[in-house]
Motif scaffolding. Structure first.
Motif, PDB file in Angstrom:
ATOM      1  N   GLY A   1     -19.117   2.246   5.030  1.00 37.64           N
ATOM      2  CA  GLY A   1     -19.300   3.473   4.223  1.00 37.64           C
ATOM      3  C   GLY A   1     -20.555   4.295   4.347  1.00 37.64           C
ATOM      4  N   LEU A   2     -21.069   4.306   5.711  1.00 34.48           N
ATOM      5  CA  LEU A   2     -22.567   4.839   5.925  1.00 34.48           C
ATOM      6  C   LEU A   2     -22.064   5.995   6.923  1.00 34.48           C
ATOM      7  CD1 LEU A   2     -24.380   1.610   6.528  1.00 34.48           C
ATOM      8  CD2 LEU A   2     -24.520   3.275   4.498  1.00 34.48           C
ATOM      9  N   PHE A   3     -23.177   6.881   6.983  1.00 35.51           N
ATOM     10  CA  PHE A   3     -23.278   7.790   8.285  1.00 35.51           C
ATOM     11  C   PHE A   3     -24.133   7.261   9.212  1.00 35.51           C
ATOM     12  CE2 PHE A   3     -25.751  11.651   9.784  1.00 35.51           C
ATOM     13  CZ  PHE A   3     -24.679  11.843  10.591  1.00 35.51           C
TER      14      PHE A   3
ATOM     15  N   GLY B   1       0.793  -1.282   0.055  1.00 34.96           N
ATOM     16  CA  GLY B   1      -0.111   0.022   0.081  1.00 34.96           C
ATOM     17  C   GLY B   1       0.843   1.231  -0.103  1.00 34.96           C
ATOM     18  N   THR B   2       0.246   2.240   0.015  1.00 37.30           N
ATOM     19  CA  THR B   2       1.003   3.523  -0.068  1.00 37.30           C
ATOM     20  C   THR B   2       1.400   3.952   1.216  1.00 37.30           C
ATOM     21  OG1 THR B   2      -1.059   5.118   0.330  1.00 37.30           O
ATOM     22  CG2 THR B   2      -0.799   4.438  -1.922  1.00 37.30           C
ATOM     23  N   SER B   3       2.541   4.788   1.213  1.00 39.85           N
ATOM     24  CA  SER B   3       3.206   5.351   2.452  1.00 39.85           C
ATOM     25  C   SER B   3       1.997   5.887   3.529  1.00 39.85           C
ATOM     26  CB  SER B   3       4.277   6.346   2.249  1.00 39.85           C
ATOM     27  OG  SER B   3       3.896   7.309   1.382  1.00 39.85           O
ATOM     28  N   ALA B   4       1.105   6.717   2.812  1.00 36.35           N
ATOM     29  CA  ALA B   4       0.094   7.373   3.580  1.00 36.35           C
ATOM     30  C   ALA B   4      -0.789   6.179   4.184  1.00 36.35           C
ATOM     31  CB  ALA B   4      -0.688   8.271   2.598  1.00 36.35           C
ATOM     32  N   GLU B   5      -1.200   5.371   3.466  1.00 34.02           N
ATOM     33  CA  GLU B   5      -1.914   4.268   3.910  1.00 34.02           C
ATOM     34  C   GLU B   5      -1.199   3.559   4.929  1.00 34.02           C
ATOM     35  OE1 GLU B   5      -2.806   2.061   0.418  1.00 34.02           O
ATOM     36  OE2 GLU B   5      -4.635   2.946  -0.073  1.00 34.02           O
TER      37      GLU B   5
ATOM     38  N   SER C   1     -22.439  -2.770  -4.729  1.00 29.26           N
ATOM     39  CA  SER C   1     -20.953  -3.531  -5.376  1.00 29.26           C
ATOM     40  C   SER C   1     -19.772  -2.760  -4.418  1.00 29.26           C
ATOM     41  CB  SER C   1     -20.800  -3.316  -6.940  1.00 29.26           C
ATOM     42  OG  SER C   1     -20.841  -1.915  -7.054  1.00 29.26           O
ATOM     43  N   SER C   2     -18.693  -3.336  -4.614  1.00 31.77           N
ATOM     44  CA  SER C   2     -17.758  -3.046  -3.624  1.00 31.77           C
ATOM     45  C   SER C   2     -16.917  -1.704  -4.449  1.00 31.77           C
ATOM     46  CB  SER C   2     -16.460  -3.854  -3.699  1.00 31.77           C
ATOM     47  OG  SER C   2     -15.251  -3.178  -2.868  1.00 31.77           O
TER      48      SER C   2
ATOM     49  N   GLN D   1     -10.314  -1.195   6.076  1.00 32.43           N
ATOM     50  CA  GLN D   1     -10.361   0.194   5.533  1.00 32.43           C
ATOM     51  C   GLN D   1     -10.698   0.063   3.998  1.00 32.43           C
ATOM     52  OE1 GLN D   1      -6.451   1.431   6.733  1.00 32.43           O
ATOM     53  NE2 GLN D   1      -7.242   2.354   8.709  1.00 32.43           N
ATOM     54  N   ALA D   2     -10.506  -0.880   3.317  1.00 36.20           N
ATOM     55  CA  ALA D   2     -10.651  -1.103   1.849  1.00 36.20           C
ATOM     56  C   ALA D   2     -12.057  -1.337   1.494  1.00 36.20           C
ATOM     57  CB  ALA D   2      -9.667  -2.093   1.356  1.00 36.20           C
ATOM     58  N   VAL D   3     -12.876  -1.530   2.427  1.00 39.17           N
ATOM     59  CA  VAL D   3     -14.305  -2.258   2.053  1.00 39.17           C
ATOM     60  C   VAL D   3     -14.826  -0.861   1.352  1.00 39.17           C
ATOM     61  CG1 VAL D   3     -16.577  -2.529   3.126  1.00 39.17           C
ATOM     62  CG2 VAL D   3     -14.336  -3.652   4.190  1.00 39.17           C
ATOM     63  N   ALA D   4     -14.691   0.496   1.976  1.00 37.60           N
ATOM     64  CA  ALA D   4     -15.199   1.717   1.375  1.00 37.60           C
ATOM     65  C   ALA D   4     -14.734   2.837   1.143  1.00 37.60           C
ATOM     66  CB  ALA D   4     -16.635   1.790   1.999  1.00 37.60           C
ATOM     67  N   PRO D   5     -13.319   2.625   0.603  1.00 38.21           N
ATOM     68  CA  PRO D   5     -12.348   3.862   0.782  1.00 38.21           C
ATOM     69  C   PRO D   5     -12.407   5.032  -0.088  1.00 38.21           C
ATOM     70  CG  PRO D   5     -11.543   2.079  -0.919  1.00 38.21           C
ATOM     71  CD  PRO D   5     -12.875   1.549  -0.216  1.00 38.21           C
TER      72      PRO D   5
END
Length: 325
Positions: free
Chosen positions: A234-236, A26-30, A320-321, A193-197
């Motif tokens: 990914g919900l409020f 993954g990226t350095s930020a992730e 869908s994802s 974290q990858a479910v709804a990034p």
């Protein structure tokens, strides 16, 4: 009320395979974000007067990192973690709940189970050298077990992802596999974290967890596993925005929040909208689409099933994802 049981089983298998296969890239930020989260969930190391390394449990007791050979679990969350980190012959018993009602209960087959921690005589008969438990007001029981020479590790409250990351690393350390515990926690968090990034806050659809028990409506607010499931899906979460812990709702409470989606346990969709006053909820206008059901053993879990629940809820709401876009 979307998704079938078979579809959910396939999703479970896919999520487990994904968790096992994530390689920590993954990226350095992730990576930085994941590491910050894991550091916040770390546990306390110490050294006993004898010079032995130890970790401190939730009640402040330092437990030495011995090689435990007879482990009994009185925690539904610890059950699944022992499958990850302990050889089968080192585990004496899982919880009665997971052995009889848990998701994929066949994974927890053992000759013995623990129903209540206060069954001191039953526990002593197993001759464990370590008992894992989440204890609240059970000091006398713990004292009896410790007086009998049994090490008891209090895992603390099961309140969501942060607690689970810490507990995963604790159980792995107690099983003699601290490095594997750190890797497992990192993979779990990264996969969650990858479910709804790609869903920005302004684009999140609103939801509330609620279930009907008898004639009472119960929900989940901030600092709960339910809130984390909805967030990572990914919900409020309107429940978490207004409440903390596990509130009892009146119909007017739900009507004032009026979320786009209701999340509930299996069978809930058939009864929620017929409950007095709830037919006016926007989710009740199309309950087949806007009420998402999950097996209770999954939605109520504060363990690894949180990942499966987040995947299920995300798929039910968004179709869908978003990670595949």
């Amino acid at each position: 009320m979307r998704q079938s049981y078979n579809a959910f089983a396939a999703l479970f298998a896919l999520a487990v395979a994904t968790l096992a296969g994530v390689n920590g890239g993954g990226t350095s930020a992730e990576s930085k974000h994941v590491e910050q989260k894991l550091n916040a969930a770390d546990f306390v190391h110490t050294t006993l007067s004898s010079g032995e390394p130890a970790i401190v449990d939730a009640s402040g007791v330092a437990v030495p990192l011995n090689h435990f050979e007879r482990i009994a679990s009185a925690s539904t969350v610890a059950d699944g973690l022992l499958l990850e980190f302990a050889e089968p012959d080192r585990v004496l018993a899982f919880t009665h709940y997971n052995m009889t009602q848990g998701w994929q209960k066949q994974r927890f087959a053992k000759p013995h189970s623990i129903d209540h921690l206060d069954d001191v005589e039953g526990l002593l008969a197993l001759h464990p050298d370590l008992v894992l438990a989440s204890l609240h007001g059970s000091e006398q029981v713990v004292q009896r077990l410790r007086e009998a020479g049994i090490v008891v590790f209090n895992l603390g409250e099961m309140r969501g992802v942060d607690a689970f990351l810490r507990i995963a690393r604790v159980v792995a350390a107690l099983c003699g596999r601290p490095e594997e515990g750190a890797q497992y926690a990192q993979r779990f968090l990264r996969t969650l974290q990858a479910v709804a990034p790609k869903i920005a806050d302004a684009q999140r659809k609103s939801a509330v967890y609620v279930s009907l028990y008898g004639d009472k409506l119960y929900g989940a607010g901030a600092n709960t596993n339910y809130a984390d499931i909805l967030k990572y899906a990914g919900l409020f979460d309107k429940g978490a925005a207004h409440y903390e812990g596990f509130p009892e709702y009146g119909a007017e409470d739900l009507l004032s929040m009026d979320p786009q989606f209701l999340i509930t346990r299996t069978g809930g969709a058939a009864v929620l909208c017929t409950h007095a006053g709830l037919s006016g909820l926007q989710a009740c206008k199309d309950p087949q689409h806007d009420i998402i059901e999950l097996p209770e053993a999954v939605i109520s879990s504060a363990g690894a099933e949180m990942l499966i629940a987040a995947e299920w809820v995300h798929e039910g709401v968004y179709g869908s994802s978003t990670s595949d876009d």
